[in-house]
Motif scaffolding. Sequence first.
Motif, PDB file in Angstrom:
ATOM      1  N   HIS A 219      -1.462  -5.977  -3.076  1.00  0.00           N
ATOM      2  CA  HIS A 219      -1.422  -4.524  -2.935  1.00  0.00           C
ATOM      3  C   HIS A 219      -1.765  -3.795  -4.227  1.00  0.00           C
ATOM      4  O   HIS A 219      -2.379  -2.733  -4.200  1.00  0.00           O
ATOM      5  CB  HIS A 219      -0.050  -4.073  -2.407  1.00  0.00           C
ATOM      6  N   ARG A 220      -1.418  -4.370  -5.379  1.00  0.00           N
ATOM      7  CA  ARG A 220      -1.744  -3.692  -6.644  1.00  0.00           C
ATOM      8  C   ARG A 220      -3.235  -3.774  -6.941  1.00  0.00           C
ATOM      9  O   ARG A 220      -3.811  -2.851  -7.508  1.00  0.00           O
ATOM     10  CB  ARG A 220      -0.925  -4.294  -7.787  1.00  0.00           C
ATOM     11  N   ARG A 221      -3.856  -4.887  -6.596  1.00  0.00           N
ATOM     12  CA  ARG A 221      -5.303  -4.991  -6.802  1.00  0.00           C
ATOM     13  C   ARG A 221      -6.042  -4.003  -5.907  1.00  0.00           C
ATOM     14  O   ARG A 221      -7.011  -3.371  -6.325  1.00  0.00           O
ATOM     15  CB  ARG A 221      -5.754  -6.424  -6.523  1.00  0.00           C
ATOM     16  N   ILE A 222      -5.574  -3.856  -4.667  1.00  0.00           N
ATOM     17  CA  ILE A 222      -6.185  -2.891  -3.753  1.00  0.00           C
ATOM     18  C   ILE A 222      -5.943  -1.472  -4.252  1.00  0.00           C
ATOM     19  O   ILE A 222      -6.829  -0.617  -4.199  1.00  0.00           O
ATOM     20  CB  ILE A 222      -5.627  -3.087  -2.333  1.00  0.00           C
ATOM     21  N   GLN A 223      -4.743  -1.219  -4.789  1.00  0.00           N
ATOM     22  CA  GLN A 223      -4.459   0.101  -5.370  1.00  0.00           C
ATOM     23  C   GLN A 223      -5.435   0.404  -6.499  1.00  0.00           C
ATOM     24  O   GLN A 223      -5.943   1.520  -6.632  1.00  0.00           O
ATOM     25  CB  GLN A 223      -3.029   0.158  -5.896  1.00  0.00           C
ATOM     26  N   GLY A 224      -5.718  -0.603  -7.332  1.00  0.00           N
ATOM     27  CA  GLY A 224      -6.653  -0.397  -8.429  1.00  0.00           C
ATOM     28  C   GLY A 224      -8.048  -0.078  -7.955  1.00  0.00           C
ATOM     29  O   GLY A 224      -8.740   0.782  -8.528  1.00  0.00           O
ATOM     30  N   GLU A 225      -8.508  -0.754  -6.898  1.00  0.00           N
ATOM     31  CA  GLU A 225      -9.840  -0.473  -6.374  1.00  0.00           C
ATOM     32  C   GLU A 225      -9.892   0.927  -5.766  1.00  0.00           C
ATOM     33  O   GLU A 225     -10.876   1.655  -5.930  1.00  0.00           O
ATOM     34  CB  GLU A 225     -10.214  -1.518  -5.323  1.00  0.00           C
ATOM     35  N   LEU A 226      -8.821   1.341  -5.093  1.00  0.00           N
ATOM     36  CA  LEU A 226      -8.767   2.689  -4.535  1.00  0.00           C
ATOM     37  C   LEU A 226      -8.747   3.746  -5.639  1.00  0.00           C
ATOM     38  O   LEU A 226      -9.402   4.792  -5.531  1.00  0.00           O
ATOM     39  CB  LEU A 226      -7.530   2.842  -3.651  1.00  0.00           C
ATOM     40  N   ALA A 227      -8.015   3.448  -6.741  1.00  0.00           N
ATOM     41  CA  ALA A 227      -7.969   4.385  -7.863  1.00  0.00           C
ATOM     42  C   ALA A 227      -9.345   4.527  -8.495  1.00  0.00           C
ATOM     43  O   ALA A 227      -9.751   5.621  -8.902  1.00  0.00           O
ATOM     44  CB  ALA A 227      -6.945   3.914  -8.895  1.00  0.00           C
ATOM     45  N   ARG A 228     -10.075   3.404  -8.564  1.00  0.00           N
ATOM     46  CA  ARG A 228     -11.413   3.458  -9.137  1.00  0.00           C
ATOM     47  C   ARG A 228     -12.364   4.273  -8.268  1.00  0.00           C
ATOM     48  O   ARG A 228     -13.328   4.869  -8.757  1.00  0.00           O
ATOM     49  CB  ARG A 228     -11.951   2.036  -9.308  1.00  0.00           C
ATOM     50  N   LEU A 229     -12.063   4.325  -6.965  1.00  0.00           N
ATOM     51  CA  LEU A 229     -12.870   5.121  -6.048  1.00  0.00           C
ATOM     52  C   LEU A 229     -12.437   6.586  -5.999  1.00  0.00           C
ATOM     53  O   LEU A 229     -13.027   7.393  -5.287  1.00  0.00           O
ATOM     54  CB  LEU A 229     -12.794   4.525  -4.629  1.00  0.00           C
ATOM     55  N   GLY A 230     -11.368   6.917  -6.731  1.00  0.00           N
ATOM     56  CA  GLY A 230     -10.932   8.308  -6.800  1.00  0.00           C
ATOM     57  C   GLY A 230      -9.758   8.664  -5.922  1.00  0.00           C
ATOM     58  O   GLY A 230      -9.430   9.838  -5.774  1.00  0.00           O
ATOM     59  N   HIS A 231      -9.089   7.661  -5.328  1.00  0.00           N
ATOM     60  CA  HIS A 231      -7.948   7.917  -4.459  1.00  0.00           C
ATOM     61  C   HIS A 231      -6.658   7.639  -5.215  1.00  0.00           C
ATOM     62  O   HIS A 231      -6.404   6.502  -5.618  1.00  0.00           O
ATOM     63  CB  HIS A 231      -8.007   7.034  -3.208  1.00  0.00           C
ATOM     64  N   SER A 232      -5.837   8.647  -5.395  1.00  0.00           N
ATOM     65  CA  SER A 232      -4.557   8.499  -6.083  1.00  0.00           C
ATOM     66  C   SER A 232      -3.489   8.165  -5.051  1.00  0.00           C
ATOM     67  O   SER A 232      -3.134   9.006  -4.215  1.00  0.00           O
ATOM     68  CB  SER A 232      -4.196   9.788  -6.829  1.00  0.00           C
ATOM     69  N   ILE A 233      -2.991   6.925  -5.098  1.00  0.00           N
ATOM     70  CA  ILE A 233      -2.009   6.476  -4.123  1.00  0.00           C
ATOM     71  C   ILE A 233      -1.073   5.488  -4.797  1.00  0.00           C
ATOM     72  O   ILE A 233      -1.502   4.671  -5.623  1.00  0.00           O
ATOM     73  CB  ILE A 233      -2.707   5.825  -2.901  1.00  0.00           C
ATOM     74  N   ALA A 234       0.186   5.588  -4.506  1.00  0.00           N
ATOM     75  CA  ALA A 234       1.183   4.727  -5.138  1.00  0.00           C
ATOM     76  C   ALA A 234       1.058   3.302  -4.631  1.00  0.00           C
ATOM     77  O   ALA A 234       0.702   3.060  -3.476  1.00  0.00           O
ATOM     78  CB  ALA A 234       2.589   5.264  -4.866  1.00  0.00           C
ATOM     79  N   ALA A 235       1.402   2.354  -5.506  1.00  0.00           N
ATOM     80  CA  ALA A 235       1.354   0.949  -5.117  1.00  0.00           C
ATOM     81  C   ALA A 235       2.315   0.664  -3.978  1.00  0.00           C
ATOM     82  O   ALA A 235       2.024  -0.153  -3.090  1.00  0.00           O
ATOM     83  CB  ALA A 235       1.671   0.071  -6.324  1.00  0.00           C
ATOM     84  N   SER A 236       3.473   1.336  -3.994  1.00  0.00           N
ATOM     85  CA  SER A 236       4.454   1.124  -2.925  1.00  0.00           C
ATOM     86  C   SER A 236       3.910   1.581  -1.577  1.00  0.00           C
ATOM     87  O   SER A 236       4.203   0.979  -0.538  1.00  0.00           O
ATOM     88  CB  SER A 236       5.755   1.861  -3.248  1.00  0.00           C
ATOM     89  N   THR A 237       3.115   2.649  -1.592  1.00  0.00           N
ATOM     90  CA  THR A 237       2.506   3.123  -0.343  1.00  0.00           C
ATOM     91  C   THR A 237       1.488   2.128   0.178  1.00  0.00           C
ATOM     92  O   THR A 237       1.416   1.868   1.387  1.00  0.00           O
ATOM     93  CB  THR A 237       1.841   4.494  -0.570  1.00  0.00           C
ATOM     94  N   VAL A 238       0.693   1.566  -0.746  1.00  0.00           N
ATOM     95  CA  VAL A 238      -0.274   0.546  -0.345  1.00  0.00           C
ATOM     96  C   VAL A 238       0.450  -0.650   0.269  1.00  0.00           C
ATOM     97  O   VAL A 238       0.060  -1.169   1.316  1.00  0.00           O
ATOM     98  CB  VAL A 238      -1.123   0.096  -1.556  1.00  0.00           C
ATOM     99  N   TRP A 239       1.525  -1.088  -0.401  1.00  0.00           N
ATOM    100  CA  TRP A 239       2.294  -2.221   0.127  1.00  0.00           C
ATOM    101  C   TRP A 239       2.828  -1.931   1.515  1.00  0.00           C
ATOM    102  O   TRP A 239       2.776  -2.776   2.417  1.00  0.00           O
ATOM    103  CB  TRP A 239       3.447  -2.551  -0.816  1.00  0.00           C
ATOM    104  N   GLN A 240       3.375  -0.715   1.715  1.00  0.00           N
ATOM    105  CA  GLN A 240       3.961  -0.354   3.002  1.00  0.00           C
ATOM    106  C   GLN A 240       2.919  -0.353   4.112  1.00  0.00           C
ATOM    107  O   GLN A 240       3.162  -0.834   5.223  1.00  0.00           O
ATOM    108  CB  GLN A 240       4.633   1.013   2.908  1.00  0.00           C
ATOM    109  N   ILE A 241       1.733   0.181   3.802  1.00  0.00           N
ATOM    110  CA  ILE A 241       0.666   0.226   4.809  1.00  0.00           C
ATOM    111  C   ILE A 241       0.227  -1.185   5.177  1.00  0.00           C
ATOM    112  O   ILE A 241       0.047  -1.510   6.358  1.00  0.00           O
ATOM    113  CB  ILE A 241      -0.519   1.061   4.291  1.00  0.00           C
ATOM    114  N   LEU A 242       0.061  -2.038   4.163  1.00  0.00           N
ATOM    115  CA  LEU A 242      -0.339  -3.422   4.435  1.00  0.00           C
ATOM    116  C   LEU A 242       0.742  -4.160   5.210  1.00  0.00           C
ATOM    117  O   LEU A 242       0.452  -4.936   6.125  1.00  0.00           O
ATOM    118  CB  LEU A 242      -0.643  -4.151   3.119  1.00  0.00           C
ATOM    119  N   HIS A 243       2.000  -3.933   4.830  1.00  0.00           N
ATOM    120  CA  HIS A 243       3.106  -4.594   5.515  1.00  0.00           C
ATOM    121  C   HIS A 243       3.177  -4.165   6.979  1.00  0.00           C
ATOM    122  O   HIS A 243       3.372  -5.005   7.879  1.00  0.00           O
ATOM    123  CB  HIS A 243       4.420  -4.263   4.806  1.00  0.00           C
ATOM    124  N   THR A 244       3.000  -2.863   7.227  1.00  0.00           N
ATOM    125  CA  THR A 244       3.025  -2.354   8.601  1.00  0.00           C
ATOM    126  C   THR A 244       1.891  -2.944   9.425  1.00  0.00           C
ATOM    127  O   THR A 244       2.049  -3.212  10.627  1.00  0.00           O
ATOM    128  CB  THR A 244       2.929  -0.821   8.603  1.00  0.00           C
TER     129      THR A 244
END
Length: 246
Positions: A13-38
């Motif tokens: 989830h942190r690696r995906i958060q980093g790729e999203l941040a590089r694309l301009g999307h500001s999103i918390a790592a915990s949110t990424v984890w929650q979405i993937l977990h769901t």
Amino acid sequence: MLRLARENSRWGHRRIQGELARLGHSIAASTVWQILHTAGIDPARRRGGPTWREFLSAQATSVIACDFLHIDTISLQRLYALIFLEHRTRRLYVAGVTAHPTAAWAIQQARNLATGLGMRMDSLFLLIRDRDSKYTDAFDAVFQAEDIEIIKTPTRAPKANAHCERVIGTLRREVLDHMLIFGEGHARHVLAVYQRHYNAHRSHRARCQLPPQVHGRPPPVLKPASRKVLRTRVLGGVINEYRYAS
């Protein structure tokens, strides 16, 4: 986000958060984890942090480290690559690849690195290396001529050079474990391509998810739904890079 997770099975989830941040999307790592977990996508296996934390944190701006990486080819020939890593920027340098890593070869790679870094050598004051016999006094002298102090790690203590060990592990997990290497020239090409990806595109947690050669975040995307995300396949699709279509 789910597309990135499905197309890159080794990304947590942190690696995906980093790729999203590089694309301009500001999103918390915990949110990424929650979405993937769901969505039923498990997080990647967590890894421990390095030792020497206080020392390396205090000296990161002036430390460069080196180590040897071994590569086995499809013909069972063993190759060796000498790598260097700047602690502050996490910038990776693959100095050279050879089947016969002699002391003279290591000295020449050190000279090539010093020449390639140029003025950047002025910001470095410490070189961390192990006690391999290929690191001779002449090897150390290349760096001592630039007023860089040599720090030798304890015997059989790879964690004392944790950053280099970690990037070697990254090289294996992201590239070498998923490719057949045919020979020295092929290994040199693969490592050169990955070095460009690692330095110019791959996100790094230690740098707030910025690549080593990037010094600022991209502007936020105002209408992301209206822009197409393009995937670039690196090394035949072993690695994926994502950018917005211009």
